[in-house]
Design an enzyme around this catalytic site. Sequence first.
Site, PDB file in Angstrom:
ATOM      1  N   GLY A   1     -11.788 -40.069  16.913  1.00  0.00           N
ATOM      2  CA  GLY A   1     -11.440 -39.854  15.509  1.00  0.00           C
ATOM      3  C   GLY A   1      -9.981 -40.055  15.149  1.00  0.00           C
TER       4      GLY A   1
ATOM      5  CG  MET B   1      -6.191 -46.398  25.997  1.00  0.00           C
ATOM      6  SD  MET B   1      -7.944 -46.072  25.776  1.00  0.00           S
ATOM      7  CE  MET B   1      -7.927 -44.800  24.504  1.00  0.00           C
TER       8      MET B   1
ATOM      9  N   GLY C   1     -16.417 -44.922  18.399  1.00  0.00           N
ATOM     10  CA  GLY C   1     -17.057 -43.612  18.541  1.00  0.00           C
ATOM     11  C   GLY C   1     -17.381 -43.018  17.192  1.00  0.00           C
ATOM     12  CB  SER C   2     -15.318 -41.076  14.794  1.00  0.00           C
ATOM     13  OG  SER C   2     -14.234 -41.977  14.806  1.00  0.00           O
TER      14      SER C   2
ATOM     15  CB  SER D   1     -16.934 -43.869  22.312  1.00  0.00           C
ATOM     16  OG  SER D   1     -16.596 -42.620  22.872  1.00  0.00           O
TER      17      SER D   1
ATOM     18  CG  PHE E   1      -8.266 -35.435  21.172  1.00  0.00           C
ATOM     19  CD1 PHE E   1      -8.986 -34.260  21.352  1.00  0.00           C
ATOM     20  CD2 PHE E   1      -6.979 -35.524  21.682  1.00  0.00           C
ATOM     21  CE1 PHE E   1      -8.419 -33.179  22.019  1.00  0.00           C
ATOM     22  CE2 PHE E   1      -6.398 -34.445  22.347  1.00  0.00           C
ATOM     23  CZ  PHE E   1      -7.128 -33.269  22.521  1.00  0.00           C
TER      24      PHE E   1
HETATM   25  C1  DX5 Z   1     -10.295 -41.678  23.370  1.00  0.00           C
HETATM   26  C2  DX5 Z   1     -11.539 -42.316  23.942  1.00  0.00           C
HETATM   27  C3  DX5 Z   1     -12.264 -43.168  22.996  1.00  0.00           C
HETATM   28  C4  DX5 Z   1     -12.797 -42.456  21.779  1.00  0.00           C
HETATM   29  C5  DX5 Z   1     -12.867 -43.446  20.667  1.00  0.00           C
HETATM   30  O1  DX5 Z   1      -9.527 -41.144  24.403  1.00  0.00           O
HETATM   31  O2  DX5 Z   1     -11.205 -43.112  25.064  1.00  0.00           O
HETATM   32  O3  DX5 Z   1     -13.301 -43.881  23.645  1.00  0.00           O
HETATM   33  O4  DX5 Z   1     -14.037 -41.867  21.963  1.00  0.00           O
HETATM   34  O5  DX5 Z   1     -13.238 -42.766  19.524  1.00  0.00           O
HETATM   35  P1  DX5 Z   1     -12.966 -43.347  18.078  1.00  0.00           P
HETATM   36  O6  DX5 Z   1     -13.715 -44.621  17.975  1.00  0.00           O
HETATM   37  O7  DX5 Z   1     -13.467 -42.263  17.193  1.00  0.00           O
HETATM   38  O8  DX5 Z   1     -11.474 -43.553  17.966  1.00  0.00           O
HETATM   39 ZN    ZN Z   2     -12.709 -44.554  25.913  1.00  0.00          ZN
END
Ligand code: DX5
Ligand code: ZN
Length: 245
Positions: free
Chosen positions: A160, A152, A216-217, A23, A158
């Site tokens: 992290g 999800m 992502g993080s 992400s 967000f």
């Molecule tokens: C959250 C996003 C995710 C997010 C995941 O609303 O849809 O794609 O960037 O980030 P991490 O992997 O850090 O949870």
């Molecule tokens: Zn996402």
Amino acid sequence: MAFLSANLEFNIIMAKQFRIAPSILSANFAKLGQEITDVITSGTDIVHFDVMDNHYVPNLTIGPLVCEAIRPVTDAIIDVHLMVKPVDRIIPDFAKAGANIITFHPEASEHIDRSLSLVRDHGCKSGLVFNPATPLSYLDYVMDKVDMILLMSVNPGFGGQKFIPGTLDKLKEARARIDAYTEKTGREIWLEVDGGVNAANIAEIARAGADTFVAGSAIFGAGKDTDPNRYDSIVGALRAELAKV
Ligand code: DX5
Ligand code: ZN
């Protein structure tokens, strides 16, 4: 008999086909093109592109202009995750900007079937995204129009955040729905998970049925310097965990 065993082998290969989708929400936006090149070169498959509108979710990120800007940088699939409401106005813009997959939250569309068709009519793969408390029953009458199901594992908005463990049972339920559908139709549907995925939990998440993993993080947080190979070790660690499944 020979056919059966070949078929079984095919299924095993399919089952082992895992995709990692970094992400870019957690990437360095001042160097976005380079970040994408480096993270894909390190062995990831899909660019996960989070679009937030400060209305459907309490955060504001990037839109079609940024998608258009990164399109020439990579041949990888761009997976646009819309966290915006409404969705129909913006879907064609992302298709024109080079998106390959466009997913949206059912709560953000007044006419889910129409929005799914709109995505496909513009040449993209379509998908529905389920918040932790959103029931999978939204799929009941639209499986034929869905190419990807995204669960999800955090509340959207967000990067992290911590993985919500209840997602594992929901993944199993989604996997059962997909397998029953594929058995009947022969058509594949990807099962993606998004939020709090890391090297410590990815294997368990894969065992619950996910085949596509947003991180992502965990990925971008692991490469702090300018070394072009800075993501190799975290991506290698994620792959090594997946190989155990
Ligand atoms: C959250 C996003 C995710 C997010 C995941 O609303 O849809 O794609 O960037 O980030 P991490 O992997 O850090 O949870
Ligand atoms: Zn996402």
